[in-house]
Design a protein around this motif. Structure first.
Motif, PDB file in Angstrom:
ATOM      1  N   GLU A   1       0.830  -1.217   0.000  1.00 25.34           N
ATOM      2  CA  GLU A   1       0.000   0.000   0.000  1.00 25.34           C
ATOM      3  C   GLU A   1       0.863   1.264   0.000  1.00 25.34           C
ATOM      4  OE1 GLU A   1       0.136  -2.226   2.391  1.00 25.34           O
ATOM      5  OE2 GLU A   1       0.976  -1.200   4.142  1.00 25.34           O
ATOM      6  N   ASN A   2       2.168   1.102   0.241  1.00 24.52           N
ATOM      7  CA  ASN A   2       3.038   2.276   0.220  1.00 24.52           C
ATOM      8  C   ASN A   2       3.357   2.748  -1.190  1.00 24.52           C
ATOM      9  OD1 ASN A   2       3.356   2.639   3.016  1.00 24.52           O
ATOM     10  ND2 ASN A   2       4.735   0.883   3.065  1.00 24.52           N
ATOM     11  N   ILE A   3       3.006   1.927  -2.184  1.00 26.74           N
ATOM     12  CA  ILE A   3       3.200   2.354  -3.569  1.00 26.74           C
ATOM     13  C   ILE A   3       1.976   3.147  -3.987  1.00 26.74           C
ATOM     14  CG2 ILE A   3       3.339   1.541  -5.945  1.00 26.74           C
ATOM     15  CD1 ILE A   3       5.031  -0.714  -5.015  1.00 26.74           C
ATOM     16  N   PRO A   4       2.166   4.407  -4.381  1.00 26.42           N
ATOM     17  CA  PRO A   4       1.004   5.193  -4.775  1.00 26.42           C
ATOM     18  C   PRO A   4       0.296   4.573  -5.976  1.00 26.42           C
ATOM     19  CG  PRO A   4       3.042   6.339  -5.294  1.00 26.42           C
ATOM     20  CD  PRO A   4       3.406   5.156  -4.485  1.00 26.42           C
ATOM     21  N   ALA A   5      -1.022   4.693  -5.977  1.00 22.26           N
ATOM     22  CA  ALA A   5      -1.806   4.077  -7.049  1.00 22.26           C
ATOM     23  C   ALA A   5      -1.548   4.752  -8.386  1.00 22.26           C
ATOM     24  CB  ALA A   5      -3.285   4.153  -6.700  1.00 22.26           C
ATOM     25  N   GLU A   6      -1.222   6.027  -8.341  1.00 21.76           N
ATOM     26  CA  GLU A   6      -0.904   6.711  -9.596  1.00 21.76           C
ATOM     27  C   GLU A   6       0.091   7.825  -9.346  1.00 21.76           C
ATOM     28  OE1 GLU A   6      -4.889   9.538  -9.433  1.00 21.76           O
ATOM     29  OE2 GLU A   6      -4.706   7.956 -10.932  1.00 21.76           O
ATOM     30  N   GLY A   7       0.656   8.329 -10.428  1.00 22.27           N
ATOM     31  CA  GLY A   7       1.633   9.396 -10.307  1.00 22.27           C
ATOM     32  C   GLY A   7       3.034   8.843 -10.124  1.00 22.27           C
ATOM     33  N   GLY A   8       3.986   9.724 -10.293  1.00 22.31           N
ATOM     34  CA  GLY A   8       5.379   9.302 -10.226  1.00 22.31           C
ATOM     35  C   GLY A   8       5.794   8.927  -8.819  1.00 22.31           C
ATOM     36  N   ALA A   9       6.641   7.927  -8.722  1.00 24.64           N
ATOM     37  CA  ALA A   9       7.221   7.538  -7.442  1.00 24.64           C
ATOM     38  C   ALA A   9       8.518   6.810  -7.742  1.00 24.64           C
ATOM     39  CB  ALA A   9       6.278   6.646  -6.654  1.00 24.64           C
ATOM     40  N   LEU A  10       9.416   6.862  -6.774  1.00 22.36           N
ATOM     41  CA  LEU A  10      10.721   6.253  -6.974  1.00 22.36           C
ATOM     42  C   LEU A  10      10.906   5.147  -5.950  1.00 22.36           C
ATOM     43  CD1 LEU A  10      13.374   6.521  -8.611  1.00 22.36           C
ATOM     44  CD2 LEU A  10      14.210   8.007  -6.825  1.00 22.36           C
ATOM     45  N   VAL A  11      10.991   3.913  -6.414  1.00 26.01           N
ATOM     46  CA  VAL A  11      11.226   2.779  -5.528  1.00 26.01           C
ATOM     47  C   VAL A  11      12.731   2.563  -5.448  1.00 26.01           C
ATOM     48  CG1 VAL A  11      10.885   0.308  -5.207  1.00 26.01           C
ATOM     49  CG2 VAL A  11       9.022   1.703  -6.091  1.00 26.01           C
ATOM     50  N   VAL A  12      13.279   2.649  -4.247  1.00 23.83           N
ATOM     51  CA  VAL A  12      14.723   2.478  -4.056  1.00 23.83           C
ATOM     52  C   VAL A  12      14.938   1.180  -3.296  1.00 23.83           C
ATOM     53  CG1 VAL A  12      16.801   3.481  -3.112  1.00 23.83           C
ATOM     54  CG2 VAL A  12      15.015   4.952  -3.988  1.00 23.83           C
ATOM     55  N   SER A  13      15.773   0.318  -3.849  1.00 18.77           N
ATOM     56  CA  SER A  13      15.907  -1.010  -3.266  1.00 18.77           C
ATOM     57  C   SER A  13      17.358  -1.360  -3.043  1.00 18.77           C
ATOM     58  CB  SER A  13      15.265  -2.026  -4.211  1.00 18.77           C
ATOM     59  OG  SER A  13      15.563  -3.336  -3.808  1.00 18.77           O
ATOM     60  N   ASN A  14      17.567  -2.318  -2.129  1.00 18.61           N
ATOM     61  CA  ASN A  14      18.908  -2.891  -2.019  1.00 18.61           C
ATOM     62  C   ASN A  14      19.113  -3.842  -3.191  1.00 18.61           C
ATOM     63  OD1 ASN A  14      16.952  -4.631  -0.845  1.00 18.61           O
ATOM     64  ND2 ASN A  14      18.583  -5.848   0.054  1.00 18.61           N
ATOM     65  N   HIS A  15      20.374  -4.111  -3.485  1.00 16.76           N
ATOM     66  CA  HIS A  15      20.678  -4.890  -4.683  1.00 16.76           C
ATOM     67  C   HIS A  15      21.560  -6.053  -4.272  1.00 16.76           C
ATOM     68  CE1 HIS A  15      20.132  -5.254  -8.826  1.00 16.76           C
ATOM     69  NE2 HIS A  15      21.063  -4.469  -9.312  1.00 16.76           N
ATOM     70  N   SER A  16      21.220  -7.242  -4.732  1.00 15.81           N
ATOM     71  CA  SER A  16      22.032  -8.390  -4.359  1.00 15.81           C
ATOM     72  C   SER A  16      21.738  -9.538  -5.299  1.00 15.81           C
ATOM     73  CB  SER A  16      21.719  -8.819  -2.924  1.00 15.81           C
ATOM     74  OG  SER A  16      20.343  -9.053  -2.794  1.00 15.81           O
ATOM     75  N   GLY A  17      22.589 -10.553  -5.266  1.00 13.56           N
ATOM     76  CA  GLY A  17      22.265 -11.775  -5.977  1.00 13.56           C
ATOM     77  C   GLY A  17      23.118 -12.087  -7.181  1.00 13.56           C
ATOM     78  N   THR A  18      24.262 -11.423  -7.350  1.00 10.07           N
ATOM     79  CA  THR A  18      25.205 -11.732  -8.419  1.00 10.07           C
ATOM     80  C   THR A  18      24.657 -11.409  -9.811  1.00 10.07           C
ATOM     81  OG1 THR A  18      26.133 -13.483  -7.061  1.00 10.07           O
ATOM     82  CG2 THR A  18      26.717 -13.510  -9.364  1.00 10.07           C
ATOM     83  N   ILE A  19      23.436 -11.835 -10.083  1.00 10.25           N
ATOM     84  CA  ILE A  19      22.746 -11.450 -11.317  1.00 10.25           C
ATOM     85  C   ILE A  19      21.516 -10.683 -10.860  1.00 10.25           C
ATOM     86  CG2 ILE A  19      21.544 -12.310 -13.373  1.00 10.25           C
ATOM     87  CD1 ILE A  19      23.240 -14.789 -13.233  1.00 10.25           C
ATOM     88  N   PRO A  20      21.190  -9.569 -11.526  1.00  8.35           N
ATOM     89  CA  PRO A  20      20.086  -8.756 -10.984  1.00  8.35           C
ATOM     90  C   PRO A  20      18.710  -9.415 -11.115  1.00  8.35           C
ATOM     91  CG  PRO A  20      20.982  -7.769 -12.968  1.00  8.35           C
ATOM     92  CD  PRO A  20      21.895  -8.894 -12.617  1.00  8.35           C
ATOM     93  N   VAL A  21      18.571 -10.578 -10.518  1.00  8.80           N
ATOM     94  CA  VAL A  21      17.273 -11.252 -10.514  1.00  8.80           C
ATOM     95  C   VAL A  21      16.298 -10.495  -9.628  1.00  8.80           C
ATOM     96  CG1 VAL A  21      16.127 -13.421  -9.961  1.00  8.80           C
ATOM     97  CG2 VAL A  21      18.412 -13.459 -10.888  1.00  8.80           C
ATOM     98  N   ASP A  22      16.840  -9.829  -8.587  1.00  8.30           N
ATOM     99  CA  ASP A  22      15.936  -9.124  -7.669  1.00  8.30           C
ATOM    100  C   ASP A  22      15.152  -8.033  -8.387  1.00  8.30           C
ATOM    101  OD1 ASP A  22      18.244  -7.741  -8.064  1.00  8.30           O
ATOM    102  OD2 ASP A  22      18.535  -7.115  -5.996  1.00  8.30           O
ATOM    103  N   GLY A  23      15.788  -7.405  -9.383  1.00 12.26           N
ATOM    104  CA  GLY A  23      15.077  -6.395 -10.151  1.00 12.26           C
ATOM    105  C   GLY A  23      13.884  -6.994 -10.876  1.00 12.26           C
ATOM    106  N   LEU A  24      14.100  -8.136 -11.529  1.00 15.10           N
ATOM    107  CA  LEU A  24      13.025  -8.787 -12.275  1.00 15.10           C
ATOM    108  C   LEU A  24      11.896  -9.207 -11.338  1.00 15.10           C
ATOM    109  CD1 LEU A  24      15.205 -11.084 -14.563  1.00 15.10           C
ATOM    110  CD2 LEU A  24      14.216  -8.876 -15.122  1.00 15.10           C
ATOM    111  N   MET A  25      12.288  -9.764 -10.187  1.00 15.30           N
ATOM    112  CA  MET A  25      11.273 -10.237  -9.251  1.00 15.30           C
ATOM    113  C   MET A  25      10.474  -9.069  -8.679  1.00 15.30           C
ATOM    114  SD  MET A  25      11.330 -13.401  -9.311  1.00 15.30           S
ATOM    115  CE  MET A  25      12.054 -13.757 -10.891  1.00 15.30           C
ATOM    116  N   THR A  26      11.180  -7.951  -8.448  1.00 15.06           N
ATOM    117  CA  THR A  26      10.473  -6.765  -7.971  1.00 15.06           C
ATOM    118  C   THR A  26       9.482  -6.281  -9.021  1.00 15.06           C
ATOM    119  OG1 THR A  26      12.494  -6.201  -6.802  1.00 15.06           O
ATOM    120  CG2 THR A  26      10.822  -4.510  -6.933  1.00 15.06           C
ATOM    121  N   MET A  27       9.889  -6.332 -10.291  1.00 11.92           N
ATOM    122  CA  MET A  27       8.976  -5.913 -11.363  1.00 11.92           C
ATOM    123  C   MET A  27       7.696  -6.756 -11.342  1.00 11.92           C
ATOM    124  SD  MET A  27      11.531  -5.346 -14.562  1.00 11.92           S
ATOM    125  CE  MET A  27      10.281  -5.111 -15.807  1.00 11.92           C
TER     126      MET A  27
END
Lengths: 347, 411
Positions: free
Chosen positions: B192-218
């Motif tokens: 619910e912290n992601i706004p339903a509309e409008g611009g927002a910037l999700v900032v995440s930690n990064h890990s996993g040797t291959i950026p699989v976390d990015g795909l999973m977050t998507m």
């Protein structure tokens, strides 16, 4: 001569786009006289344009400007391929030395009030470090080192120098996206005219096009509106290279980047397509330019979007459906038409 | 068992090389002397279903001789010849071996399914379609065909970043969804912290040797918040063939201030991993320790556009490819930031690319508002660093609490 309107000098009228633009401009009521300049006479009908055979690479051009009392100069004599100029060195000379001479002549002519230069979005280059959309104040991530893009970068720097020295002259620089249309012969259209289109394997470039009619329109608009500044000119929207190839219904051949370059050189020496290795980076990464300033400051809206401009070009090539497409359309039609019979048992 | 018909080996074929009218001398030589001598009674003696041992010898030698005299009287093998005095076993053997020209074997129904009536085909097709698309299979199938035709003819639109929503939704996310749900069993909190509309910037930690976390977050953001997450990628991503193309089609663009601000102004939900390669390429011993958060460029982009920053903490991605070693020389050679050695890679080859099935937790934190700051804030480095640290600390603390909560890596 009636001094009702502007007196416009157009360079590079021997080429098709220049000739057509000069002719269209001459028929406009705001424009009094149009003088076309080039080293060779134009081949087609130039209407009310008075043609002066002069080489812009020589000081003769200064005499033409002084004698004809020019107030607006439209510089179109920038060639994009060595094929037109007859070799890379003469292309460079025509582009860079020609522009220098023309600007020198303009600087000495007090009557000149407005300068319109057709530049290109190639000055932004193409690389993997590019932002998605270039705005006018952005620099290329990798400065162009050779070819057309380098010429244009040099021309732009001379034009900026001229603008500094003659602050009273309004300078409009139009960075146009790749011009496309049924009547356009440039490296990109010759590339798309190939029976099988070579693409760089593993990459899909983002492309923007400007329809030839819109190029005419924006040049005319720039002459009339006299808004100074640098503007990116491109049709709305974006087309991926793969998408463009599919819309042409032509097969594409994926090759490694260096082979696309070699193929381009081979095709050029065989005079099949004037498609040079410097386009390879464009076909690899593509380029996008932001056109907010064009719409809001220059006040110009292209009639054709990128997709429409490309569709118009594709139509001139004669697009016919390929087997896969026909089969899918047939299946779809059968499903739509036969749904009553198929749906019988359960519905 | 006992009733099974025993077919003696070699009784159906023609002896010898098979093309001539008589067995070849080699074939005759193969047959034993006594068998040859007994040929006269042998054929007559054989009864019923025939015995395997002698039958092969008989067919190799006896058949044709019988066949030769039988052929004159008995007509072609295929025609139902009258059974005169001979028992059925020798009849069959000699008939099969008859050197007379047999009529060519023809297959009347050449298509494999020609015998199946059209009605059955339709029923099977409908059944398959219903299995695949559910009861609304007709419009679904029509939609699929229309989609395929659009793809083939290039009749779709991409946005200025090259984002292709259709193919992303239908292929990329559909392919990643089972991995997210079944393999990593991702648990999402604070969506619910992601706004339903409008611009927002999700900032995440990064890990996993291959950026699989990015795909999973998507995938997780799309499935839970119903919005496309537009990731910002390093320039290396766009230099790699295929990877760069797929990234752009999936909605990514270059991680630079211009693109970030442009996307945020356009009201997109942008994802950024400020640790970059330092984050995904950190050794196993430093897991869940946040690396340097870049130069705070993402904060100035958010400040300039006034969009909220949503901190995201991902637990579980560290364990998918535990990075136990690095090959810096190879990496330099290939122009890559690092070449990983994990317990499985490169020892098991492509199998080493299989991620370990760790349990993932994604927690979206409370948004950090940036619209209170004035326009000059983005140019105040001190403020930018402070906000960067605030985001970093939030993510780090959440990571620790999630780790405490997590019982086991794989459960």
């Amino acid at each position: 001569m009636g001094s009702a309107g502007k007196t416009v000098l157009v360079t590079g009228v021997s080429r098709d786009l220049g000739r057509r633009f000069a002719r269209a401009l001459a028929s406009e009521p705001e424009v009094g006289r149009v003088i076309g300049v080039d080293v060779v006479p134009p081949r087609g009908d130039i209407g009310d344009v008075s043609f002066v055979r002069a080489d812009i690479r020589t000081p003769v051009i200064a005499k033409v400007i002084a004698k004809e009392d020019i107030d607006t100069v439209v510089h179109l004599s920038v060639v994009s391929t060595p094929g037109i100029a007859g070799g890379r060195s003469s292309m460079k000379e025509l582009n860079v030395i020609g522009t220098m001479q023309l600007l020198a002549a303009c600087q000495r002519a007090p009557g000149v009030e407005h300068l319109v230069v057709k530049s290109t979005t190639s000055v932004y280059g193409s690389s993997n470090r590019d932002p998605a959309m270039f705005t006018e104040d952005m620099e290329p991530r990798r400065a162009p080192r050779w070819g057309y893009a380098k010429d244009v970068a040099e021309i732009e720097s001379y034009v900026r120098g001229f603008a500094r020295r003659r602050a009273d002259v309004r300078v409009t620089m139009l960075r146009t996206a790749n011009v496309i249309g049924p009547g356009v012969a440039n490296p990109l259209t010759s590339y798309f005219r190939l029976p099988a289109i070579p693409t760089v394997a593993g990459y899909d470039a983002r492309l923007q096009f400007l329809h030839e009619a819109d190029l005419m329109a924006v040049l005319g608009h720039a002459v009339r509106s006299e808004v100074p500044g640098t503007f990116n000119i491109a049709g709305e929207g974006m087309l991926m290279l793969s998408q463009a190839v599919r819309r042409l219904r032509r097969p594409s051949v994926s090759l490694p980047g260096f082979m696309v370059g070699q193929l381009g050189s081979a095709l050029r020496s065989a005079r099949v397509a004037d498609f040079s290795p410097e386009h390879v980076s464009y076909l690899t990464y593509g380029r996008g330019v932001d056109t907010t300033r064009m719409r809001e400051v220059l006040g110009f809206r292209p009639r054709y979007s990128t997709a429409e401009a490309f569709a118009d070009f594709a139509e001139s090539l004669g697009v016919s459906a390929r087997p896969t497409e026909r089969a899918l359309a047939g299946l779809e039609g059968r499903l739509a038409g036969g749904s009553t019979t198929l749906g019988g048992p359960h519905g | 068992m006992g009733d099974a018909e025993i077919i003696p080996i070699g009784t159906r074929g023609r002896p010898g090389r098979g093309t001539g009218t008589a067995p070849s001398s080699a074939a005759r030589g193969l047959a034993g002397k006594e068998a040859r001598g007994a040929s006269g009674q042998g054929a007559a003696k054989a009864k019923g279903a025939g015995s395997g041992k002698s039958a092969s010898a008989r067919s190799a030698r006896g058949g044709p001789r019988h066949g030769a005299d039988r052929a004159a009287t008995d007509a072609p093998a295929s025609s139902p010849a009258p059974q005169t005095g001979q028992d059925s076993a020798s009849e069959a053997a000699s008939a099969a071996a008859a050197p007379t020209p047999r009529p060519p074997i023809t297959t009347e129904e050449r298509a494999p399914g020609a015998g199946i009536p059209v009605g059955d085909w339709l029923a099977a097709f409908q059944y398959a379609a219903r299995e695949l698309f559910g009861d609304e299979w007709e419009p679904e199938l029509a939609r699929l065909l229309a989609f395929l035709r659009r793809r083939v003819t290039g009749d779709y639109t991409v946005d200025e970043y090259g984002f292709d929503p259709e193919v992303t939704q239908r292929f990329f996310l559909a392919a990643l969804r089972p991995i997210a749900q079944k393999w990593f069993r991702i648990e999402v909190r604070g969506i619910e912290n992601i706004p339903a509309e409008g611009g927002a910037l999700v900032v995440s930690n990064h890990s996993g040797t291959i950026p699989v976390d990015g795909l999973m977050t998507m995938v997780s953001v799309h499935d839970h918040a119903g919005r496309f997450l537009r990731p910002l990628g390093a320039d290396l991503v766009f230099r790699l063939p295929l990877v760069g193309t797929l990234a752009r089609k999936g909605g990514a663009t270059l991680a630079c201030g211009d693109d970030a601000e442009r996307m945020l102004r356009g009201g997109e939900l942008v994802g950024v991993w400020p640790e970059g390669f330092k984050g995904i390429g950190k050794p196993w011993s430093e897991r869940y320790k946040l690396q340097r958060f870049g130069r705070g460029g993402f904060v100035s982009a958010a400040l300039r556009t006034g969009v909220p920053i949503v901190p995201l903490s991902v637990v579980g991605a560290e364990e998918i490819y535990p990075l136990v070693g690095n090959l810096p020389a190879v990496a330099r050679l290939l122009g890559l930031p690092y070449v990983p050695i994990t317990p499985l890679f490169p020892w098991l080859g492509p199998l080493g690319l299989l991620p370990l099935p760790s349990k993932w937790l994604l927690e979206f934190g409370e948004p950090i508002r940036t619209d209170d700051y004035d326009a000059a804030a983005a140019d105040d480095p001190m403020l930018v660093f402070n906000v960067t640290d605030q985001v970093r600390e939030t993510i780090q603390q959440t990571l620790y609490s999630l780790l405490m909560e997590r019982g086991s890596v794989f459960r």
